[in-house]
Design a protein around this motif. Structure first.
Motif, PDB file in Angstrom:
ATOM      1  N   GLY A 202       0.788  -1.233   0.000  1.00 17.83           N
ATOM      2  CA  GLY A 202       0.000   0.000   0.000  1.00 17.83           C
ATOM      3  C   GLY A 202       0.816   1.277   0.000  1.00 17.83           C
ATOM      4  O   GLY A 202       0.267   2.371   0.164  1.00 17.83           O
ATOM      5  N   ALA A 203       2.129   1.173  -0.203  1.00 13.43           N
ATOM      6  CA  ALA A 203       2.984   2.373  -0.174  1.00 13.43           C
ATOM      7  C   ALA A 203       2.775   3.259  -1.399  1.00 13.43           C
ATOM      8  O   ALA A 203       3.122   4.439  -1.389  1.00 13.43           O
ATOM      9  N   GLY A 204       2.247   2.666  -2.484  1.00 11.28           N
ATOM     10  CA  GLY A 204       1.998   3.450  -3.693  1.00 11.28           C
ATOM     11  C   GLY A 204       2.883   3.067  -4.875  1.00 11.28           C
ATOM     12  O   GLY A 204       3.018   3.845  -5.829  1.00 11.28           O
TER      13      GLY A 204
ATOM     14  N   SER B 187       2.453   0.664  -7.268  1.00 13.00           N
ATOM     15  CA  SER B 187       1.732   0.480  -8.540  1.00 13.00           C
ATOM     16  C   SER B 187       1.321   1.840  -9.118  1.00 13.00           C
ATOM     17  O   SER B 187       1.404   2.058 -10.332  1.00 13.00           O
ATOM     18  N   THR B 188       0.897   2.740  -8.236  1.00 11.44           N
ATOM     19  CA  THR B 188       0.509   4.092  -8.666  1.00 11.44           C
ATOM     20  C   THR B 188       1.710   4.804  -9.284  1.00 11.44           C
ATOM     21  O   THR B 188       1.610   5.426 -10.345  1.00 11.44           O
ATOM     22  N   LEU B 189       2.861   4.682  -8.625  1.00  6.03           N
ATOM     23  CA  LEU B 189       4.073   5.333  -9.128  1.00  6.03           C
ATOM     24  C   LEU B 189       4.536   4.692 -10.440  1.00  6.03           C
ATOM     25  O   LEU B 189       4.995   5.391 -11.351  1.00  6.03           O
TER      26      LEU B 189
ATOM     27  N   GLU C 223       7.356  -7.961  -9.861  1.00  6.96           N
ATOM     28  CA  GLU C 223       7.746  -9.234  -9.244  1.00  6.96           C
ATOM     29  C   GLU C 223       6.943  -9.450  -7.974  1.00  6.96           C
ATOM     30  O   GLU C 223       6.642  -8.469  -7.282  1.00  6.96           O
ATOM     31  N   PRO C 224       6.608 -10.685  -7.602  1.00  2.60           N
ATOM     32  CA  PRO C 224       6.818 -11.850  -8.443  1.00  2.60           C
ATOM     33  C   PRO C 224       5.880 -11.791  -9.636  1.00  2.60           C
ATOM     34  O   PRO C 224       4.748 -11.317  -9.515  1.00  2.60           O
ATOM     35  N   GLY C 225       6.360 -12.250 -10.796  1.00  2.00           N
ATOM     36  CA  GLY C 225       5.527 -12.256 -11.996  1.00  2.00           C
ATOM     37  C   GLY C 225       6.256 -11.639 -13.160  1.00  2.00           C
ATOM     38  O   GLY C 225       7.473 -11.723 -13.253  1.00  2.00           O
TER      39      GLY C 225
ATOM     40  N   LEU D 190      11.023 -19.962  -4.256  1.00  2.00           N
ATOM     41  CA  LEU D 190      10.011 -19.684  -5.290  1.00  2.00           C
ATOM     42  C   LEU D 190      10.103 -18.235  -5.782  1.00  2.00           C
ATOM     43  O   LEU D 190       9.989 -17.968  -6.972  1.00  2.00           O
ATOM     44  N   PHE D 191      10.315 -17.279  -4.849  1.00  2.80           N
ATOM     45  CA  PHE D 191      10.509 -15.889  -5.288  1.00  2.80           C
ATOM     46  C   PHE D 191      11.719 -15.814  -6.228  1.00  2.80           C
ATOM     47  O   PHE D 191      11.690 -15.109  -7.246  1.00  2.80           O
ATOM     48  N   LEU D 192      12.774 -16.553  -5.882  1.00  2.00           N
ATOM     49  CA  LEU D 192      13.995 -16.489  -6.691  1.00  2.00           C
ATOM     50  C   LEU D 192      13.824 -17.211  -8.025  1.00  2.00           C
ATOM     51  O   LEU D 192      14.362 -16.778  -9.052  1.00  2.00           O
TER      52      LEU D 192
ATOM     53  N   ARG E 113       3.343  11.639   1.266  1.00  2.00           N
ATOM     54  CA  ARG E 113       3.074  12.866   0.526  1.00  2.00           C
ATOM     55  C   ARG E 113       2.047  12.598  -0.581  1.00  2.00           C
ATOM     56  O   ARG E 113       1.870  11.455  -1.009  1.00  2.00           O
ATOM     57  N   PRO E 114       1.372  13.659  -1.088  1.00  2.00           N
ATOM     58  CA  PRO E 114       0.380  13.451  -2.153  1.00  2.00           C
ATOM     59  C   PRO E 114       0.990  12.776  -3.394  1.00  2.00           C
ATOM     60  O   PRO E 114       2.174  12.970  -3.691  1.00  2.00           O
ATOM     61  N   THR E 115       0.141  12.012  -4.080  1.00  2.00           N
ATOM     62  CA  THR E 115       0.582  11.213  -5.234  1.00  2.00           C
ATOM     63  C   THR E 115       1.406  12.014  -6.243  1.00  2.00           C
ATOM     64  O   THR E 115       2.455  11.562  -6.704  1.00  2.00           O
TER      65      THR E 115
HETATM   66  N1  Z5A Z   1       7.406 -10.289  -1.925  1.00  2.00           N
HETATM   67  C1  Z5A Z   1       8.310 -10.972  -1.124  1.00  2.00           C
HETATM   68  O1  Z5A Z   1       7.971 -11.365  -0.008  1.00  2.00           O
HETATM   69  N2  Z5A Z   1       9.549 -11.226  -1.607  1.00  2.00           N
HETATM   70  C2  Z5A Z   1       9.961 -10.835  -2.847  1.00  2.00           C
HETATM   71  O2  Z5A Z   1      11.100 -11.099  -3.242  1.00  2.00           O
HETATM   72  C3  Z5A Z   1       9.020 -10.115  -3.656  1.00  2.00           C
HETATM   73  C4  Z5A Z   1       7.762  -9.857  -3.159  1.00  2.00           C
HETATM   74  C5  Z5A Z   1       9.422  -9.663  -5.023  1.00  2.00           C
HETATM   75  C6  Z5A Z   1       3.628  -9.104  -3.716  1.00  2.00           C
HETATM   76  O3  Z5A Z   1       2.564  -8.344  -3.639  1.00  2.00           O
HETATM   77  C7  Z5A Z   1       3.929  -9.667  -2.332  1.00  2.00           C
HETATM   78  O4  Z5A Z   1       5.133 -10.402  -2.466  1.00  2.00           O
HETATM   79  C8  Z5A Z   1       4.205  -8.578  -1.352  1.00  2.00           C
HETATM   80  C9  Z5A Z   1       5.695  -8.705  -1.019  1.00  2.00           C
HETATM   81  C10 Z5A Z   1       6.037 -10.073  -1.427  1.00  2.00           C
HETATM   82  N3  Z5A Z   1       3.451  -8.863  -0.195  1.00  2.00           N
HETATM   83  N4  Z5A Z   1       3.068  -8.116   0.666  1.00  2.00           N
HETATM   84  N5  Z5A Z   1       2.619  -7.593   1.538  1.00  2.00           N
HETATM   85  P1  Z5A Z   1       2.270  -7.148  -4.638  1.00  2.00           P
HETATM   86  O5  Z5A Z   1       3.526  -6.517  -5.126  1.00  2.00           O
HETATM   87  O6  Z5A Z   1       1.332  -7.634  -5.641  1.00  2.00           O
HETATM   88  O7  Z5A Z   1       1.484  -6.263  -3.626  1.00  2.00           O
HETATM   89  P2  Z5A Z   1       1.951  -5.037  -2.837  1.00  2.00           P
HETATM   90  O8  Z5A Z   1       3.330  -4.608  -3.112  1.00  2.00           O
HETATM   91  O9  Z5A Z   1       1.649  -5.336  -1.452  1.00  2.00           O
HETATM   92  O10 Z5A Z   1       1.108  -3.966  -3.603  1.00  2.00           O
HETATM   93  P3  Z5A Z   1      -0.070  -3.102  -3.207  1.00  2.00           P
HETATM   94  O11 Z5A Z   1      -0.781  -3.473  -1.953  1.00  2.00           O
HETATM   95  O12 Z5A Z   1      -0.892  -3.091  -4.449  1.00  2.00           O
HETATM   96  O13 Z5A Z   1       0.618  -1.743  -2.886  1.00  2.00           O
HETATM   97  P4  Z5A Z   1       1.278  -0.612  -3.794  1.00  2.00           P
HETATM   98  O14 Z5A Z   1       1.403  -1.040  -5.217  1.00  2.00           O
HETATM   99  O15 Z5A Z   1       2.485  -0.163  -3.115  1.00  2.00           O
HETATM  100  O16 Z5A Z   1       0.203   0.568  -3.670  1.00  2.00           O
HETATM  101  P5  Z5A Z   1      -0.830   1.166  -4.749  1.00  2.00           P
HETATM  102  O17 Z5A Z   1      -1.703   0.046  -5.268  1.00  2.00           O
HETATM  103  O18 Z5A Z   1      -0.153   2.035  -5.712  1.00  2.00           O
HETATM  104  O19 Z5A Z   1      -1.655   2.096  -3.767  1.00  2.00           O
HETATM  105  C11 Z5A Z   1      -2.480   1.592  -2.739  1.00  2.00           C
HETATM  106  C12 Z5A Z   1      -3.650   2.572  -2.500  1.00  2.00           C
HETATM  107  O20 Z5A Z   1      -3.114   3.805  -2.018  1.00  2.00           O
HETATM  108  C13 Z5A Z   1      -4.434   2.932  -3.769  1.00  2.00           C
HETATM  109  O21 Z5A Z   1      -5.760   3.102  -3.428  1.00  2.00           O
HETATM  110  C14 Z5A Z   1      -3.810   4.242  -4.227  1.00  2.00           C
HETATM  111  O22 Z5A Z   1      -4.709   5.034  -4.950  1.00  2.00           O
HETATM  112  C15 Z5A Z   1      -3.456   4.874  -2.886  1.00  2.00           C
HETATM  113  N6  Z5A Z   1      -2.243   5.729  -2.963  1.00  2.00           N
HETATM  114  C16 Z5A Z   1      -1.134   5.559  -3.712  1.00  2.00           C
HETATM  115  N7  Z5A Z   1      -0.252   6.539  -3.512  1.00  2.00           N
HETATM  116  C17 Z5A Z   1      -0.806   7.369  -2.597  1.00  2.00           C
HETATM  117  C18 Z5A Z   1      -0.386   8.591  -1.965  1.00  2.00           C
HETATM  118  N8  Z5A Z   1       0.796   9.146  -2.232  1.00  2.00           N
HETATM  119  N9  Z5A Z   1      -1.215   9.148  -1.052  1.00  2.00           N
HETATM  120  C19 Z5A Z   1      -2.417   8.576  -0.752  1.00  2.00           C
HETATM  121  N10 Z5A Z   1      -2.892   7.450  -1.331  1.00  2.00           N
HETATM  122  C20 Z5A Z   1      -2.094   6.848  -2.235  1.00  2.00           C
END
Ligand code: Z5A
Length: 204
Positions: A15-17, A19-21, A41-43, A69-71, A187-189
Motif C-alpha cells: 500500500g505504499a503506492g 503500482s501508482t508510481l 515481481e513476483p511475476g 520460489l521468489f527467486l 506525501r500526495p501522489t
Molecule cells: N514479496 C516478497 O515477499 N519477496 C519478494 O522477493 C518479492 C515480493 C518480489 C507481492 O505483492 C507480495 O510479495 C508482497 C511482497 C512479497 N506482499 N506483501 N505484503 P504485490 O507486489 O502484488 O502487492 P503489494 O506490493 O503489497 O502492492 P499493493 O498493496 O498493491 O501496494 P502498492 O502497489 O504499493 O500501492 P498502490 O496500489 O499504488 O496504492 C495503494 C492505494 O493507495 C491505492 O488506493 C492508491 O490510490 C493509494 N495511494 C497511492 N499513492 C498514494 C499517496 N501518495 N497518497 C495517498 N494514497 C495513495
C-alpha cells in the motif's frame, strides 16, 4: 552484466503506492519519448506469474520454499523479459525486486541475510538495478489505504511482520545510498511522482 538500457526498481511495503508510481512514471517517461517496459515481481512473465499464484495463495509454505520460489520467479522473469528489454535499450521499471526479498524473507521471515543475498545474487545472475525508488511509510498508515478484503498470504501477516519489512528496507537504503532514493510515501501522489521523475531524469 552490461546493458544498453536502464534498470529501475520500485520498493516499499504494502500500500505504499508502488503500482501508482509505476503507472505515473511510465506515462511521464513515454511522453518524453523514452522506451519504457513496465513489469513486476513476483511475476512479469507467464511462468513467473504462475509461481506468483502459488506464492500469494499457497497454504503452509515453508520459509525456504517461499524464498526459493521468489527467486525461481526472478530468474525466469529476468531471462524472459527484463534482460532482453535492457539489451534492446529500454528503461525497465520493475515493481519490487531483490530488496523485497531481503526485507521480507530475511528481515521479516528471519532467514539469514548472507544466505538470502547469496542465493538472490545467483538468481539474478548478479544483475543489479541502477536506481531504486523506495517508498517509505509506516505500515499501519499504509494499511488504511487498502481494503482488508481479498488480502493475500503475505498481506495477512501481522503489523509486527510489516514493521520488520520496513526496517529491512531502511537498512538497505542506508547501506546502498548511491542506488536507493528514499521517498516519503505519505506525501500526495503528484508530489511523490514529481520527486521520483526528477530522480530518474537525473540518472538516465
Ligand atoms: N514479496 C516478497 O515477499 N519477496 C519478494 O522477493 C518479492 C515480493 C518480489 C507481492 O505483492 C507480495 O510479495 C508482497 C511482497 C512479497 N506482499 N506483501 N505484503 P504485490 O507486489 O502484488 O502487492 P503489494 O506490493 O503489497 O502492492 P499493493 O498493496 O498493491 O501496494 P502498492 O502497489 O504499493 O500501492 P498502490 O496500489 O499504488 O496504492 C495503494 C492505494 O493507495 C491505492 O488506493 C492508491 O490510490 C493509494 N495511494 C497511492 N499513492 C498514494 C499517496 N501518495 N497518497 C495517498 N494514497 C495513495
Amino acid at each position: 552484466m552490461q546493458n544498453k538500457g536502464f534498470f529501475i526498481t520500485l520498493e516499499g511495503g504494502e500500500g505504499a503506492g508502488k503500482s501508482t508510481l509505476l503507472e505515473g512514471l511510465t506515462r511521464e517517461l513515454l511522453s518524453k519519448g523514452f522506451p519504457v517496459v513496465k513489469t513486476r515481481e513476483p511475476g512479469g512473465s507467464p511462468i513467473a506469474e504462475k509461481i506468483r499464484q502459488i506464492l500469494l495463495h499457497g497454504v503452509g509454505m515453508a520459509p525456504k520454499a517461499e524464498l526459493l520460489l521468489f527467486l525461481a520467479a526472478r530468474a525466469q522473469h529476468l531471462q524472459e523479459k527484463v534482460v532482453p528489454a535492457l539489451e534492446a535499450g529500454s528503461i525497465v521499471i520493475c515493481d519490487r525486486f531483490s530488496d523485497s526479498t531481503i526485507a521480507y524473507q530475511s528481515f521479516a521471515r528471519g532467514l539469514p541475510l548472507e544466505e538470502v543475498e547469496t542465493l538472490d545474487a545467483i538468481a539474478r545472475s548478479h544483475l543489479k538495478p541502477q536506481l531504486t525508488l523506495l517508498l517509505d511509510i509506516d505500515p499501519e498508515e499504509a494499511f488504511k489505504r487498502i481494503s482488508s478484503k481479498g488480502r493475500d498470504r503475505l498481506e495477512k501477516e501481522s503489523v509486527a511482520f510489516h514493521k520488520k519489512v520496513r526496517e529491512g528496507f531502511l537498512f538497505l537504503a542506508k547501506r546502498d545510498e548511491e542506488r536507493v532514493i528514499l521517498l516519503d510515501a505519505r506525501r500526495p501522489t503528484q508530489e511523490v511522482l514529481d520527486k521520483a521523475l526528477q530522480a530518474v531524469l537525473e540518472v538516465i
